[in-house]
Scaffold this active site. Sequence first.
Site, mmCIF file in Angstrom:
data_model
loop_
_atom_site.group_PDB
_atom_site.id
_atom_site.type_symbol
_atom_site.label_atom_id
_atom_site.label_comp_id
_atom_site.label_asym_id
_atom_site.label_seq_id
_atom_site.Cartn_x
_atom_site.Cartn_y
_atom_site.Cartn_z
ATOM 1 N N CYS A 77 0.109 -73.342 11.331
ATOM 2 C CA CYS A 77 1.470 -73.405 10.776
ATOM 3 C C CYS A 77 1.454 -73.509 9.258
ATOM 4 O O CYS A 77 2.305 -72.924 8.569
ATOM 5 C CB CYS A 77 2.240 -74.572 11.387
ATOM 6 S SG CYS A 77 1.478 -76.197 11.133
ATOM 7 N N ASP B 105 11.373 -72.353 10.723
ATOM 8 C CA ASP B 105 10.210 -72.773 11.499
ATOM 9 C C ASP B 105 9.259 -71.608 11.724
ATOM 10 O O ASP B 105 9.648 -70.544 12.205
ATOM 11 C CB ASP B 105 10.663 -73.347 12.845
ATOM 12 C CG ASP B 105 9.615 -74.253 13.472
ATOM 13 O OD1 ASP B 105 8.423 -73.903 13.419
ATOM 14 O OD2 ASP B 105 9.998 -75.317 13.984
ATOM 15 N N HIS C 13 3.430 -80.675 11.243
ATOM 16 C CA HIS C 13 3.896 -79.291 11.159
ATOM 17 C C HIS C 13 4.270 -78.952 9.719
ATOM 18 O O HIS C 13 4.664 -79.827 8.937
ATOM 19 C CB HIS C 13 5.107 -79.084 12.070
ATOM 20 C CG HIS C 13 5.490 -77.651 12.270
ATOM 21 N ND1 HIS C 13 4.611 -76.700 12.757
ATOM 22 C CD2 HIS C 13 6.661 -76.993 12.039
ATOM 23 C CE1 HIS C 13 5.222 -75.527 12.819
ATOM 24 N NE2 HIS C 13 6.453 -75.678 12.386
#
Length: 362
Positions: free
Chosen positions: A6, A154, A136
């Site tokens: 990520c 995201d 994250h």
Amino acid sequence: SEPAYCGLATLIVVLNAFAVDPQQAWKQGVPWRWYQDEAMLNCCLDLEQVQEKGITLSDFSCLAICQGLSVDTRHAEDSESGSLQEFRKAVQLACVEEKEEEQGSSDEKDNDNMTPRHILVVSYNRSTLGQTGTGHFSPIAAYDGPSDSVLILDTARFKYGAHWVPLELLHQAMLPPDPATQKSRGFVILSPRPEDATHEQEQLSQHNLPISILFRFKFDVTAQKLQAQFYNQFLRQPPNSEQVNPDNCKMTASVTWEDVLRYWTDNGTNLSKIYKILEPQLKPPDAATRQLVQIILDQIQQLLSEASPDLDQLTGESSTSLQTASSSRQCANHNSKKTACRPNLSRTLALGPEQAIFLVFL
């Protein structure tokens, strides 16, 4: 392509939004102008380790610097630079203020072609938001003032996609410590380095500093200015020197290489301190300038080989570790000399901490 990627995926989104040229060859040597996958960021860290453990906030900052971005990293636990108020300012800087300036200074056609000047990236704990998972990374895409909410773009779109989150709640999600560092997570304000030489000249001339093909000074953050002020105070009264004569304002003892080396490494315990005031330049695009840069770096290394003490003597670490740190660009926010970026995959010059300190000393 991997859940633990990520941070890498976020950086790729940022680099492409800034239209940063990776300067890598594609098929049959054809230049590739966009960041396509995580392998193009295999610089500060090994991708197999990233796949297993992910990356920390300082790792992300290191990767961004190696690709030529200016980076301002804030930990949420810092009551000054990482506070809720500072986070709100960073959101407004990246999402509100610049867009208002663009609307007031450019027509619609020009706006379509403009790249952002700042992008905000957040590192947070998903569980605080009631989501599955833990640490994250994602970029912030927008801010809504009436609800005081931010739009998280995201990178794990298979799970949540873009979604709105209350700004204060997101800041709370940055506070739980990262098990890998025992520090809180936080946010990073990223911006492209000025490619315009004229702009760079004007910026340097305002501070009466010479233009260097090896490094550029930082001016924007108050803490960086304070570092320069502290160093000037140190120069006026170095260790083991006599008092300054008030009549001529000159020191009777000169500053030695050991004095400067100890100052900029906190007696060998902090190799990232020097990067608070300067950062290596981007690699020059033409072969002639690259050759000139290498000649200068070789001369600096030759002078360093004759200087005493060196980082090896100061820290007591092995010569192998010293060579790694001196021959490569030391990653930002890392205190270990064993973590060095791979020069062939970095867009910045391989200017190690000892070389950078020696340039300041000269």
